[in-house]
Design an enzyme around this catalytic site. Structure first.
Site, PDB file in Angstrom:
ATOM      1  N   SER A 156       1.320 -18.036 -16.734  1.00 55.91           N
ATOM      2  CA  SER A 156       1.669 -19.374 -17.182  1.00 55.91           C
ATOM      3  C   SER A 156       1.733 -19.320 -18.701  1.00 55.91           C
ATOM      4  O   SER A 156       0.765 -18.911 -19.349  1.00 55.91           O
ATOM      5  CB  SER A 156       0.604 -20.362 -16.707  1.00 55.91           C
ATOM      6  OG  SER A 156       1.039 -21.674 -16.922  1.00 55.91           O
ATOM      7  N   GLU A 157       2.873 -19.721 -19.289  1.00 58.28           N
ATOM      8  CA  GLU A 157       3.092 -19.423 -20.698  1.00 58.28           C
ATOM      9  C   GLU A 157       2.189 -20.203 -21.649  1.00 58.28           C
ATOM     10  O   GLU A 157       2.145 -19.919 -22.840  1.00 58.28           O
ATOM     11  CB  GLU A 157       4.570 -19.596 -21.075  1.00 58.28           C
ATOM     12  CG  GLU A 157       5.103 -21.012 -20.976  1.00 58.28           C
ATOM     13  CD  GLU A 157       5.825 -21.276 -19.670  1.00 58.28           C
ATOM     14  OE1 GLU A 157       5.445 -20.649 -18.647  1.00 58.28           O
ATOM     15  OE2 GLU A 157       6.753 -22.110 -19.656  1.00 58.28           O
ATOM     16  N   ASN A 158       1.451 -21.189 -21.122  1.00 60.03           N
ATOM     17  CA  ASN A 158       0.476 -21.859 -21.985  1.00 60.03           C
ATOM     18  C   ASN A 158      -0.806 -21.041 -22.179  1.00 60.03           C
ATOM     19  O   ASN A 158      -1.719 -21.508 -22.851  1.00 60.03           O
ATOM     20  CB  ASN A 158       0.141 -23.264 -21.450  1.00 60.03           C
ATOM     21  CG  ASN A 158      -0.315 -23.258 -20.011  1.00 60.03           C
ATOM     22  OD1 ASN A 158       0.232 -22.527 -19.180  1.00 60.03           O
ATOM     23  ND2 ASN A 158      -1.312 -24.064 -19.702  1.00 60.03           N
TER      24      ASN A 158
END
Lengths: 234, 224, 224, 234
Positions: free
Chosen positions: C46-48
């Site tokens: 998840s790119e966060n």
């Protein structure tokens, strides 16, 4: 997907090739992947370009690969502690490319992070800048340095789980985390090989995605410069 | 009488301020840590990835995973944090370290510094020196005022222009030698200024041993 | 019959391999996680700032500090690691994520992708989409084959050339629609190739709904 | 050297100026420095350029500063959840500069790390590349992006000690660590303010050198999109 190999020799199988570029973590002997380096020596691979902050010392670290003349070129920031290095260099048997330590660590980070090149103030106006692009930002001189990617990275960690998640200890961290990101294949040796769930997700220094192979090491950690003070009498 | 190595370190320590983060090079700069005033919070950074380190460990307490940039065993403090080499030099290059003390072979009046190689001799590498002088907010050189060769001949180290390959161009803010203290306006046109003489050292003596051009601060003139 | 959203996700999941690290966009791509074969190790990024996340939490177990890139509450696994946004995109841009599944407004036959803005409408921003398509090793678009406007008119989404502003140039490797599957030789000159038809969909139908030029793989021809 | 301030208002004293650039951590509401943002609103500062991944939502995060029209320009990657933002933008009252999320996070890291500019593949060949230098490395197109430094960075951490060492929790880390490095002044709000020695030196995400001021916050953490699954009947 099994990442755990039974020893350093088997972990190196299929990834070692003459003429390849190898990154090895460590600052001096601290945090250096000694077990993997020994196995690399024993593989007999030749004409290596090695990227490491130092060149080991006589008889340890990359010094082992100098004895057997497996290194063609070093990219390093400081190679002061190695007589064999000096001999081979002066005899023209060894190439050396010096990088300022911060530039070297940033080049490795950039390589792992998909950054092709970056501008740093470090070395502007010095010999290091020769042949490199210079450019002024906000009135200050910067030079362009490029990212570095290796065929193989060898790193040493304190703990690692079977997924390849790594945790380093104290100043043994040094170059290991960036090198783990910059190797097309990264092999980690760890002092404690644990199961997933034993490491706290908030406290993992190198996520498992960067580690393709992992081994347990029991090699003794050596001290390069032992400095102490005397205990006061009670 | 010129300052001793310890007196130079003591003088250098006067540049420290409460809350400073400081990097100390090897040699005389290392001694500066002995003169941090009581009650002043100064955190020492070691470029191999440590902020806040303590003295050498007691015999038997050495930890192979706990060394400084000179590869010597050290100890940690309650304030210590560890980080990678990339993060360490991000800290240095990004201007977050307040002060660096380091040795030098040559310093020029425009702030150029040479301390990493002598052509024709075996080159060991610059380590982190180029990054430190390029990135740290204030760079203070501590060195002997002149170089003495084996035959006793003295050679100036404070020069019009460095003859050795540079570690950094326009990077030195201050030079502390055994004879006195100089400020350098490294980014401007103010040049080099003598701001202090070691006790008993005369202006004539320091001028005779300095090839660089320098101004003399009014306070020094008064004292002389 | 064209594939349903779930069937498209199921077809997409066939592209997964054991040990893959995968980023899933919102919409149909999210459904792909339901079709990871048993016994196959696939870690979702998840790119966060999270690698290895699990399903939505049970009611009452939501953690405000534990969300995915769609800002939805999720859960962690034993394999989970957390990192900063800079480290997350270093991972993405550096080519360490094996595969990304994402939606699209338009895809061109050369691999150009448009999925972030329609000129004249309110622009929300590209988020991490440009980084994902530029950095991930294999980029797979999952989308409806045509766009249907309110009046029932159909507009092609697989085009000779995108008319909307690009998210990335030469970035798409594969397109899965409700009608079939295409490969794109994004860096070479091989163009776009139809490699699979949804059951009951004819070559003529897919041709009529595709503006892009494409080759037809031998296997599809045989089956047709 | 005292870094601890009694509240957000006093921590902001002397560092707030009209027209300044402020970075605020957080991904949506997750890890956003809510207490410091409220104090920034209450300071009445005007014409801010805000750097934050999102623009908060209506009534929370940077949304608070939109209500009072204290923001002149946003640098962000995605602003979808905010009606007020859309209104002000369409009315021409607000400038927006969109950065791809990875480019934005890297620009902030670069700013903190003394990197003036870097080359990324992200956005090459798109509108984002317009007016930027393009350059080919190893046959691939890259564009040049510059480092970002802010006058003030506001970050949220889980734990912090009185020296300014910070530890983040789960995905609330996001943009906070880089922003802490890129602020000329960085103020941290922490859920747990502890004494030096209570944090493990190997597990500190942001070393104290980056944090000039620190406060304790007790603000409730909100969830933006609550998604759950039903418990199975036992």
């Amino acid at each position: 997907m099994k990442k755990v190999y039974k020893d350093a020799k088997s972990a190196l199988e299929g990834v070692v090739k003459d003429g390849m570029m190898v990154m090895a973590g460590g600052f001096g002997l601290c945090g250096m992947p000694e077990t993997l380096i020994k196995a690399l020596r024993d593989s007999g691979v030749k004409n290596l370009t090695c990227v490491s902050n130092n060149a080991g010392i006589d008889g340890a670290g990359l010094g082992l690969l100098l004895e057997t003349r497996q290194i063609k070129k070093m990219i390093a920031s400081y190679v002061g502690e190695n007589k064999l290095f000096a001999q081979q260099y002066l005899a023209g048997e060894l190439e050396i490319e010096f990088n300022p330590q911060g530039t070297m660590s940033e080049r490795i980070r950039a390589g792992g992070a998909g950054i092709a090149a970056f501008y740093t103030k470090t070395g502007a106006g010095t010999e290091i800048a020769k042949g490199k692009e210079e450019r002024v930002f906000n009135g200050e001189r910067f030079i362009m340095e490029t990212g570095l990617v290796a065929d193989l990275s060898l790193v040493h960690a304190w703990k690692g789980d079977t997924e390849g998640n790594l945790v380093y200890r104290k100043t043994a961290r040094n170059f290991n985390p960036m090198m783990a990101t910059a190797g097309r294949v990264t092999i980690a040796e760890v002092e404690h090989l644990v199961q997933p769930g034993e490491l706290d997700g908030d406290m993992i220094h190198t996520p498992g995605v960067y580690v393709q192979r992992i081994i347990h090491t029991t090699a003794e950690k050596r001290i390069e410069v032992r400095t102490t003070r005397k205990r006061q009498a009670a | 009488m010129p300052w001793t190595r310890d007196q130079m370190a003591e003088r250098a320590a006067k540049e420290l301020r409460d809350g400073f983060y400081v990097n100390l090079g090897i040699g005389i700069p290392t001694l500066v840590s002995n003169y941090i005033p009581d009650g002043m919070s100064v955190q020492l950074q070691s470029e191999n990835g440590m902020l806040g380190f303590g003295p050498f460990p007691y015999e038997g307490d050495e930890d192979p995973d706990l060394i400084n940039a000179g590869k010597q065993t050290v100890t940690e403090l309650k304030t210590t944090s560890y980080f990678s080499s990339a993060d360490s030099f991000a800290m240095i290059r990004g201007g977050h370290i307040d002060m660096a003390f380091l040795g030098a072979m040559q310093v020029a009046q425009n702030g150029d510094l040479a301390n990493w190689m002598i052509p024709g001799k075996m080159v060991k590498g610059m380590g982190g020196a180029m990054d430190l002088v390029a990135g740290v907010k204030k760079v203070c050189v501590i060195m002997e005022h002149v170089a003495k060769s084996k035959d006793g001949k003295e050679e100036a180290k404070l020069l019009q222009k460095c003859s050795l390959p540079l570690t950094g161009a326009n990077v030195v803010d201050m030079v502390i030698t055994d004879l006195g203290v100089f400020n350098i306006d490294k980014k401007g046109s103010g040049g080099m200024t003598l701001i202090e003489l070691a006790p008993g050292v005369t202006l004539d003596e320091i001028k005779s041993k300095t090839e660089a051009s320098f101004k003399v601060d009014a306070k020094v003139k008064q004292a002389a």
